[in-house]
Design a protein around this motif. Structure first.
Motif, PDB file in Angstrom:
ATOM      1  N   THR A  56       0.826  -1.209   0.000  1.00  0.00           N
ATOM      2  CA  THR A  56       0.000   0.000   0.000  1.00  0.00           C
ATOM      3  C   THR A  56       0.861   1.260   0.000  1.00  0.00           C
ATOM      4  O   THR A  56       0.601   2.201  -0.757  1.00  0.00           O
ATOM      5  N   ALA A  57       1.891   1.279   0.839  1.00  0.00           N
ATOM      6  CA  ALA A  57       2.760   2.453   0.929  1.00  0.00           C
ATOM      7  C   ALA A  57       3.443   2.734  -0.390  1.00  0.00           C
ATOM      8  O   ALA A  57       3.421   3.872  -0.896  1.00  0.00           O
ATOM      9  N   TRP A  58       4.040   1.713  -0.980  1.00  0.00           N
ATOM     10  CA  TRP A  58       4.769   1.940  -2.225  1.00  0.00           C
ATOM     11  C   TRP A  58       3.838   2.164  -3.408  1.00  0.00           C
ATOM     12  O   TRP A  58       4.222   2.803  -4.396  1.00  0.00           O
ATOM     13  N   TYR A  59       2.610   1.665  -3.334  1.00  0.00           N
ATOM     14  CA  TYR A  59       1.656   1.964  -4.400  1.00  0.00           C
ATOM     15  C   TYR A  59       1.292   3.439  -4.403  1.00  0.00           C
ATOM     16  O   TYR A  59       1.284   4.088  -5.468  1.00  0.00           O
ATOM     17  N   PHE A  60       0.975   3.994  -3.231  1.00  0.00           N
ATOM     18  CA  PHE A  60       0.641   5.418  -3.163  1.00  0.00           C
ATOM     19  C   PHE A  60       1.828   6.275  -3.599  1.00  0.00           C
ATOM     20  O   PHE A  60       1.656   7.286  -4.290  1.00  0.00           O
ATOM     21  N   VAL A  90       2.253  10.086  -0.521  1.00  0.00           N
ATOM     22  CA  VAL A  90       1.910  10.917  -1.682  1.00  0.00           C
ATOM     23  C   VAL A  90       2.836  12.121  -1.784  1.00  0.00           C
ATOM     24  O   VAL A  90       3.353  12.428  -2.867  1.00  0.00           O
ATOM     25  N   VAL A  91       3.067  12.803  -0.677  1.00  0.00           N
ATOM     26  CA  VAL A  91       3.941  13.982  -0.701  1.00  0.00           C
ATOM     27  C   VAL A  91       5.360  13.586  -1.099  1.00  0.00           C
ATOM     28  O   VAL A  91       6.037  14.311  -1.848  1.00  0.00           O
ATOM     29  N   SER A  92       5.827  12.445  -0.630  1.00  0.00           N
ATOM     30  CA  SER A  92       7.153  11.969  -1.009  1.00  0.00           C
ATOM     31  C   SER A  92       7.258  11.767  -2.511  1.00  0.00           C
ATOM     32  O   SER A  92       8.223  12.218  -3.153  1.00  0.00           O
ATOM     33  N   MET A  94      -0.437   8.142   6.858  1.00  0.00           N
ATOM     34  CA  MET A  94       0.474   7.298   6.082  1.00  0.00           C
ATOM     35  C   MET A  94       0.353   7.616   4.597  1.00  0.00           C
ATOM     36  O   MET A  94       1.355   7.770   3.882  1.00  0.00           O
ATOM     37  N   LYS A  95      -0.890   7.715   4.127  1.00  0.00           N
ATOM     38  CA  LYS A  95      -1.130   8.027   2.711  1.00  0.00           C
ATOM     39  C   LYS A  95      -0.570   9.390   2.360  1.00  0.00           C
ATOM     40  O   LYS A  95       0.043   9.578   1.301  1.00  0.00           O
ATOM     41  N   THR A  96      -0.751  10.356   3.248  1.00  0.00           N
ATOM     42  CA  THR A  96      -0.273  11.713   2.987  1.00  0.00           C
ATOM     43  C   THR A  96       1.239  11.747   2.820  1.00  0.00           C
ATOM     44  O   THR A  96       1.759  12.346   1.867  1.00  0.00           O
TER      45      THR A  96
END
Length: 241
Positions: free
Chosen positions: A42-46, A145-147, A140-142
């Motif tokens: 999930t983290a790397w997908y976002f 995405v910002v990264s 976490m999503k934010t």
């Protein structure tokens, strides 16, 4: 000589920070992949979604004149694009809105609990765990995405000449991007060990837990004993006859 030493210290400091943040990301990923591989995906997908979509939008905006060769937006469409970019990368705003939403769910229940506790008819706070889950996953999503958005904008800027390229600037960009994704992965690691942390606190501080349990027993002294209930997907307990 002094300027050379200052530049050298900047390189060493920036490179060290990159190593620290990348190690934190690696450490969190290794521990998450064992029991929660979906968190890693999930983290790397976002991150990947934000990175790729931002590059595509930047190229499209360049080709259609919304962004000039200096990286400045042009026209109302360009202003709208910049507004969307600012909104996407505003971590403080996301944190503020999340805090407001969670507070509206939790704070009224806490106030009601304390008032009803004086009369012995308080009830357990509901949706607390779900509210915390919502806050954790949103933050976490934010960060992911910002990264991705930040890294893609800087790379696009280097390619099109918006930003003067230098090795130290590239290291700084990687540092910030890796810091953001590392924070997201570490938050996931903390969230995945929430129950273990609560158990650890209960074991290490039994007096504190007994104090909480005693207060709850006093606060609910006139409340009826819990009946058979069914928990809906939203986490609300519904009493069954």
């Amino acid at each position: 000589m002094r300027d050379a030493m200052l530049v050298a210290f900047q390189y060493i400091g920036a490179t060290t920070l990159v190593g620290i943040w990348l190690y934190l990301a690696f450490f969190s990923t290794v521990h998450l992949r064992r029991n929660h591989p979906s968190y890693v995906r999930t983290a790397w997908y976002f991150f990947s979604l934000a990175f790729y979509s931002t590059i595509m939008i930047s190229v499209w905006a360049m080709q259609n004149g919304l962004i000039d060769r200096s990286g400045n937006t042009q026209g109302k469409e360009g202003e709208h694009l910049m507004t969307l970019l600012d909104f996407t990368m505003d971590i403080n705003a996301d944190f503020f809105y999340l805090s407001v939403i969670v507070s509206f769910i939790i704070v009224p229940q806490v106030i009601s609990y304390l008032i009803c506790a004086a009369f012995g008819c308080a009830s357990q706070i509901v949706l607390f765990r779900r509210a915390m889950e919502f806050a954790f996953w949103s933050m976490m999503k934010t960060f992911c995405v910002v990264s991705g958005v930040f890294l893609s904008i800087m790379i696009t800027g280097f390619i099109y000449g918006w930003i003067d390229y230098s090795t130290i600037m590239l290291i700084k960009v990687i540092t910030i991007s890796s810091m953001l994704i590392s924070i997201s992965l570490f938050l996931m690691l903390m969230y995945s060990n929430w129950d273990r942390a609560v158990s650890f606190i209960s074991t290490r501080a039994p007096g504190l837990m007994n104090l909480f349990n005693s207060f709850h027993a006093w606060a609910t002294r006139h409340s009826p004993p819990p009946s058979t209930s069914v928990h809906l997907s939203v986490g609300i307990a519904v009493d069954m006859p």
